[in-house]
Write an enzyme that holds these catalytic residues in place. Structure first.
Site, PDB file in Angstrom:
ATOM      1  N   ASP A  51     -34.175 -30.264   0.810  1.00 26.18           N
ATOM      2  CA  ASP A  51     -33.364 -30.655   1.955  1.00 26.18           C
ATOM      3  C   ASP A  51     -33.403 -32.177   2.065  1.00 26.18           C
ATOM      4  OD1 ASP A  51     -32.911 -31.259   4.959  1.00 26.18           O
ATOM      5  OD2 ASP A  51     -32.329 -29.154   4.778  1.00 26.18           O
ATOM      6  N   TYR A  88     -30.634 -19.205  13.533  1.00 25.31           N
ATOM      7  CA  TYR A  88     -29.508 -18.661  14.297  1.00 25.31           C
ATOM      8  C   TYR A  88     -29.564 -19.305  15.686  1.00 25.31           C
ATOM      9  CZ  TYR A  88     -25.951 -15.516  16.033  1.00 25.31           C
ATOM     10  OH  TYR A  88     -24.779 -15.015  16.543  1.00 25.31           O
ATOM     11  N   PRO A 148     -27.058 -21.338  12.996  1.00 24.12           N
ATOM     12  CA  PRO A 148     -27.278 -22.289  11.902  1.00 24.12           C
ATOM     13  C   PRO A 148     -26.455 -23.554  12.108  1.00 24.12           C
ATOM     14  CG  PRO A 148     -25.692 -20.639  11.221  1.00 24.12           C
ATOM     15  CD  PRO A 148     -26.141 -20.253  12.611  1.00 24.12           C
ATOM     16  N   TRP A 193     -18.565 -28.864   1.072  1.00 22.30           N
ATOM     17  CA  TRP A 193     -19.713 -29.505   0.421  1.00 22.30           C
ATOM     18  C   TRP A 193     -20.703 -28.469  -0.113  1.00 22.30           C
ATOM     19  CZ3 TRP A 193     -24.495 -28.474   2.369  1.00 22.30           C
ATOM     20  CH2 TRP A 193     -24.577 -28.005   3.688  1.00 22.30           C
ATOM     21  N   LEU A 246     -24.691 -18.621   4.478  1.00 20.06           N
ATOM     22  CA  LEU A 246     -26.087 -18.197   4.571  1.00 20.06           C
ATOM     23  C   LEU A 246     -27.003 -19.064   3.710  1.00 20.06           C
ATOM     24  CD1 LEU A 246     -27.900 -16.007   5.889  1.00 20.06           C
ATOM     25  CD2 LEU A 246     -27.803 -14.814   3.697  1.00 20.06           C
ATOM     26  N   HIS A 247     -28.074 -19.526   4.326  1.00 21.76           N
ATOM     27  CA  HIS A 247     -29.092 -20.300   3.625  1.00 21.76           C
ATOM     28  C   HIS A 247     -30.441 -20.024   4.268  1.00 21.76           C
ATOM     29  CE1 HIS A 247     -27.509 -22.730   6.948  1.00 21.76           C
ATOM     30  NE2 HIS A 247     -28.675 -23.352   6.998  1.00 21.76           N
TER      31      HIS A 247
END
Length: 333
Positions: free
Chosen positions: A190, A253, A255, A160, A260-261
């Site tokens: 988001d 962390y 995640p 996704w 990576l975001h």
């Protein structure tokens, strides 16, 4: 983030699915955010994760102050107060209170509904109330336990993400993009945010670069990417009237997914996602790499909390049950 990691029937509307929803369990509630998570099935059948299971999130939305300001004077029939239907009232000296509801659609929606369907066992565990366990992850334990777990995650779990990056889905929600394959990213709201109330603004920057899975992967070679996100985040935020000095940027962390975001929120927004056991401020991440050591996140011990039903915690306990190690064992509360 997307509604499901799996490919549900995208031709079926959320309203149609909710009409068929049959409640099996209240997974969790958060009084502070006025949110409840429900587990059930789509259709009146036995619950099978990944097939017919569904997780529904119901969240009370914040008031839209602009809408309130645009609809009449206080006390008039067109105003927010004029639309209230109140139940029993109580009074003590100068203080009065009552419960009721807003009997009007003029002030926008007052509830947000999210659906994960079909919901996997991982989705269910993520949203179910669970005890939390404390991990003190040394670099050695990361290499021995956590990294193999991350590397074993099937690519389908973040398909996704690639769909968003390639604009196959959610292209209309992207508010900023730097298309550079190494240092570029996209920014979009988001799904936890209604994309209207600036005070609760919640954006996420997803990097184009593949292979960066978590904070542990970052070195000095990624500073241009991290600084690019920091420098451009305000361009997206200003579209919602949020200035640079109101932005909080951080990396989780562990995640919730391993690509990576960076989270970009209004500094006034409070919530569990900014807790010290998970959120690492982007400014601090950049400084640690630039000012302390280029491989800081390969050398540092990182502590964090895990839910007792999460896959990663189960992986940790399985390792501890079957292996002896000279590394310190993780602290468990």
């Amino acid at each position: 983030m997307p509604l499901s990691e799996q490919a549900a029937d995208t031709t079926t509307s959320i309203k149609t699915l909710l009409d068929q929803f049959r409640l099996k369990e209240v997974l969790n509630e958060d009084i502070s955010s006025k949110t409840v998570w429900l587990l059930g099935t789509v259709g009146n059948t036995d619950l099978v994760p990944g097939v017919n299971a569904a997780v529904v999130t119901l969240e009370r939305l914040a008031f839209d102050t602009q809408s309130i300001s645009n609809h009449g004077l206080p006390g008039s029939d067109a105003s927010l107060l004029g639309s209230l239907a109140l139940g029993s009232e109580e009074q003590n000296d100068v203080y009065s209170w009552a419960a009721g509801y807003i009997n009007s659609r003029k002030f926008g929606p007052d509830i947000r509904v999210s659906l994960i369907y079909p919901a996997t066992q991982k989705h269910i565990a993520k949203h179910r109330r669970q005890h939390r366990r404390w991990i003190t992850e040394t670099p050695g334990l990361y290499s021995l336990v956590t990294k193999p777990f991350i590397d074993a995650q099937p690519a389908s779990r973040i398909q996704w993400v690639y769909n968003i990056l390639s604009k196959k889905v959610e292209a209309d929600r992207i508010v900023y993009e730097d298309p550079d394959p190494e240092n570029g990213f996209i920014i979009l709201p988001d799904l936890k945010w209604d994309a209207s109330n600036a005070a609760s603004m919640y954006l996420v920057a997803i990097v184009h670069r593949q292979g960066l899975k978590s904070l542990r992967d970052l070195t000095d070679s990624h500073l241009p990417l991290l600084k690019n996100i920091r420098n451009k985040a305000n361009v997206a935020a200003e579209k919602y009237g949020v200035p640079r000095d109101k932005l909080r940027l951080y990396i989780h962390y562990q995640p919730s997914y391993y690509h990576l975001h960076v989270h970009i929120t209004n500094v006034d927004l409070e919530g569990r996602g900014i807790a010290a056991d998970r959120a690492h401020l982007l400014d601090t991440v950049i400084s640690n790499i630039e000012d302390i050591a280029p491989d800081y996140y390969q050398k540092v011990t990182l502590a964090y909390a895990l839910g007792s039903d999460t896959e990663l915690w189960q992986h940790w306990t399985a390792h501890l049950d079957s292996h002896s190690t000279t590394e310190p064992t993780p602290e468990v509360n």
